[in-house]
Design a protein around this motif. Structure first.
Motif, PDB file in Angstrom:
ATOM      1  N   GLY A  65       0.907  -1.302  -0.001  1.00  8.85           N
ATOM      2  CA  GLY A  65      -0.018   0.058   0.074  1.00  8.85           C
ATOM      3  C   GLY A  65       0.820   1.091  -0.331  1.00  8.85           C
ATOM      4  O   GLY A  65       0.280   2.395  -0.053  1.00  8.85           O
ATOM      5  N   LYS A  66       2.344   0.863   0.153  1.00 16.09           N
ATOM      6  CA  LYS A  66       3.131   2.208  -0.072  1.00 16.09           C
ATOM      7  C   LYS A  66       3.605   2.555  -1.763  1.00 16.09           C
ATOM      8  O   LYS A  66       4.367   1.642  -1.932  1.00 16.09           O
ATOM      9  CB  LYS A  66       4.765   2.422   1.181  1.00 16.09           C
ATOM     10  N   VAL A  67       3.733   3.640  -1.837  1.00 19.73           N
ATOM     11  CA  VAL A  67       5.093   4.106  -2.581  1.00 19.73           C
ATOM     12  C   VAL A  67       6.813   4.104  -1.978  1.00 19.73           C
ATOM     13  O   VAL A  67       6.756   3.648  -1.284  1.00 19.73           O
ATOM     14  CB  VAL A  67       4.558   5.547  -4.065  1.00 19.73           C
ATOM     15  N   VAL A  68       7.214   2.930  -3.661  1.00 19.57           N
ATOM     16  CA  VAL A  68       8.243   2.491  -3.228  1.00 19.57           C
ATOM     17  C   VAL A  68       9.162   2.726  -4.192  1.00 19.57           C
ATOM     18  O   VAL A  68      10.099   2.010  -3.806  1.00 19.57           O
ATOM     19  CB  VAL A  68       8.551   0.665  -2.638  1.00 19.57           C
ATOM     20  N   GLY A  69       8.913   2.669  -5.394  1.00 20.02           N
ATOM     21  CA  GLY A  69       9.565   3.292  -6.531  1.00 20.02           C
ATOM     22  C   GLY A  69       9.016   4.120  -7.578  1.00 20.02           C
ATOM     23  O   GLY A  69       7.470   4.284  -7.455  1.00 20.02           O
ATOM     24  N   ARG A  70      10.062   5.010  -8.582  1.00 17.60           N
ATOM     25  CA  ARG A  70       8.711   5.645  -9.413  1.00 17.60           C
ATOM     26  C   ARG A  70      10.123   5.083 -10.176  1.00 17.60           C
ATOM     27  O   ARG A  70      11.485   5.051 -10.671  1.00 17.60           O
ATOM     28  CB  ARG A  70       9.321   6.731  -9.313  1.00 17.60           C
ATOM     29  N   VAL A  71       9.930   5.437 -11.559  1.00 15.45           N
ATOM     30  CA  VAL A  71      10.597   5.751 -13.244  1.00 15.45           C
ATOM     31  C   VAL A  71       9.926   6.288 -14.194  1.00 15.45           C
ATOM     32  O   VAL A  71       8.599   6.013 -14.551  1.00 15.45           O
ATOM     33  CB  VAL A  71      11.532   4.143 -13.683  1.00 15.45           C
ATOM     34  N   ILE A  72      10.606   6.707 -15.591  1.00 17.40           N
ATOM     35  CA  ILE A  72       9.980   7.295 -16.465  1.00 17.40           C
ATOM     36  C   ILE A  72      10.691   6.249 -17.957  1.00 17.40           C
ATOM     37  O   ILE A  72      11.992   6.475 -17.793  1.00 17.40           O
ATOM     38  CB  ILE A  72      10.388   8.353 -16.427  1.00 17.40           C
ATOM     39  N   ALA A  73       9.801   5.708 -18.598  1.00 22.18           N
ATOM     40  CA  ALA A  73       9.915   5.427 -19.571  1.00 22.18           C
ATOM     41  C   ALA A  73      10.116   6.753 -20.594  1.00 22.18           C
ATOM     42  O   ALA A  73       8.944   6.927 -21.486  1.00 22.18           O
ATOM     43  CB  ALA A  73       9.646   4.063 -20.532  1.00 22.18           C
ATOM     44  N   ILE A  74      10.932   6.385 -21.710  1.00 22.25           N
ATOM     45  CA  ILE A  74      11.558   7.690 -22.315  1.00 22.25           C
ATOM     46  C   ILE A  74      11.599   6.946 -23.674  1.00 22.25           C
ATOM     47  O   ILE A  74      12.613   6.739 -23.732  1.00 22.25           O
ATOM     48  CB  ILE A  74      11.889   9.110 -21.991  1.00 22.25           C
ATOM     49  N   SER A 102      13.098  -3.023  -7.900  1.00 20.24           N
ATOM     50  CA  SER A 102      14.078  -2.075  -9.007  1.00 20.24           C
ATOM     51  C   SER A 102      13.503  -2.914 -10.374  1.00 20.24           C
ATOM     52  O   SER A 102      13.525  -2.521 -11.661  1.00 20.24           O
ATOM     53  CB  SER A 102      15.388  -2.060  -8.480  1.00 20.24           C
ATOM     54  N   LYS A 103      13.463  -4.404 -10.232  1.00 16.03           N
ATOM     55  CA  LYS A 103      13.228  -4.930 -11.626  1.00 16.03           C
ATOM     56  C   LYS A 103      11.900  -4.564 -11.572  1.00 16.03           C
ATOM     57  O   LYS A 103      11.482  -4.904 -13.160  1.00 16.03           O
ATOM     58  CB  LYS A 103      13.656  -6.630 -10.493  1.00 16.03           C
ATOM     59  N   ALA A 104      10.637  -4.821 -11.778  1.00 12.16           N
ATOM     60  CA  ALA A 104       9.159  -4.018 -11.930  1.00 12.16           C
ATOM     61  C   ALA A 104       9.770  -3.249 -12.322  1.00 12.16           C
ATOM     62  O   ALA A 104       8.452  -3.305 -13.639  1.00 12.16           O
ATOM     63  CB  ALA A 104       8.483  -4.423 -10.420  1.00 12.16           C
ATOM     64  N   LEU A 105      10.205  -2.394 -12.177  1.00 16.70           N
ATOM     65  CA  LEU A 105      10.558  -0.804 -12.529  1.00 16.70           C
ATOM     66  C   LEU A 105      11.299  -0.877 -13.951  1.00 16.70           C
ATOM     67  O   LEU A 105      10.182  -0.528 -14.977  1.00 16.70           O
ATOM     68  CB  LEU A 105      10.870   0.025 -11.875  1.00 16.70           C
TER      69      LEU A 105
END
Length: 376
Positions: A65-74, A102-105
């Motif tokens: 239920g918490k944000v644990v990562g972020r990324v943008i695909a460009i 990190s793998k999921a992102l």
């Protein structure tokens, strides 16, 4: 609980995306955040004209239920065209120390890239070279500059575990301000000025607007950097966006330009008094109280450091010592201003031309950052 990847779709999602590193690094003494409002503007395709020249998708990683990562695909269409590759970039990537996250992102970025026919993934990279790029892989014990972002040591370990290899490295230095302009520099400046009929040009914000000098500056940047790793040529509307962005914060006293006999811009050095500690005090926010340390740092009492944002010399004049004219002008301003040292921008490991400039001054290595890449 497994990792859930969520596409950023709403304003609330975007705010969560921008706020995540502020929480992740809240107890880190070396991290300097981006300004929250600036980040919202950069990531808003209706405000940032690079949205016309690229495609992107933003992802949040959630767990329990918490944000644990972020990324943008460009997908940067300009760079892919000019460098003749099919590359999806990953940028703005932050994550907790959990390899499942990190793998999921990265898998989300790869899926987006394959969906658009890409065959390579590289990062951290932004929409342009003015965005945050590179993962710090060496030099974790010092505060970052405002322009260059810090990351935890485990980031690089995660990328290597995911099969990434080194694509390009940049180096950062701390250069100490001398007591006076070195004789070698002042003599070379006079000689080069006379030999090639060059002169120093200082401009005001009014002149920049009236003479469209922002376009001239970015045209020079495009000519100078176009052959460096994965550089994105700035289109005219993107140039205008950056001119409006930087003109509001730059003190043009610390912008030095060199012109030839026909008043053509052939070299420049752009720097600004560091605002790293001020932004850190405000935790990336201007309101309710973050505006005061920033205002104080910019206009009342500046920090010890000057951020050396970039140096550009027209390819026609490279290896002719034109940088001596720039530093013959810059150093007296730094001495008068009471600066103790300058923080270099990230310079390509292979760019000996720029790095040789610092050999004239007392310097120390500060940090190494890396772009990782692999086939998909």
């Amino acid at each position: 609980m497994s990792v859930c990847i969520k596409t950023v779709e709403t304003k609330a999602d975007l705010k969560a995306f921008v706020k995540f590193p502020l929480d992740l690094y809240k107890d880190c003494p070396h991290y300097v955040p981006n300004l929250y409002l600036d980040e919202l503007s950069t990531l808003d395709e209706t405000r940032n004209p690079m949205g016309k020249y690229s495609q992107n998708r933003k992802f949040l990683a959630c767990k329990d239920g918490k944000v644990v990562g972020r990324v943008i695909a460009i997908i940067n269409e300009i760079a892919n065209r000019d460098w003749n590759h099919a590359e999806v970039r990953f940028g703005w990537m932050d994550f907790i120390d959990d390899k499942e996250v990190s793998k999921a992102l990265i898998e989300a970025v790869i899926a987006y890239g394959k969906e658009h026919g890409m065959t390579q993934i590289s990062g951290p990279l932004g929409f342009t070279d003015f965005d945050n790029e590179g993962c710090v892989v060496e030099g974790f014990d010092d505060i970052s500059s405002f322009m260059l972002k810090y990351n935890y040591p485990y980031y690089g370990e995660h990328f290597e575990a995911l099969g990434f290899g080194k694509a390009n490295d940049w180096l950062e230095y701390r250069i100490y301000v001398p007591d006076a302009v070195p004789d070698k520099v002042s003599r070379a400046a006079a000689l080069i000025s006379e030999r090639y009929n060059l002169h120093i040009r200082k401009v005001t914000k009014k002149v920049v607007r009236k003479e469209n000098y922002g376009r001239k500056i970015f045209d020079l940047i495009n000519r100078t950097y176009c052959k460096l790793y994965d550089f994105t040529i700035f289109p005219p509307d993107v140039i205008d966006y950056y001119v409006d962005t930087f003109l509001g914060v730059l003190d043009l006293k610390y912008v030095t330009l060199v012109e030839d006999a026909d008043n053509k811009l052939i070299a420049l050095a752009i720097s600004m008094p560091s605002i790293a500690h001020a932004v850190k005090k405000g935790k990336g926010y201007l309101f309710p109280t973050g505006w005061w340390p920033l205002l104080k740092s910019m206009y009342i009492k500046h920090e010890d450091a000057l951020e050396l944002m970039l140096i550009a010399v027209d390819p026609e004049y490279q290896n002719r010592g034109v940088h001596a004219m720039l530093f013959n002008e810059i150093i007296p301003n730094l001495i008068e201003g009471g600066f103790k040292y300058g923080e270099s921008n990230a310079e390509m490991e292979s760019n000996a031309k720029v790095q040789n400039i610092w050999n004239l001054y007392r310097k120390e290595f500060k940090r190494r950052r890396r772009v990782f890449s692999k086939e998909i």
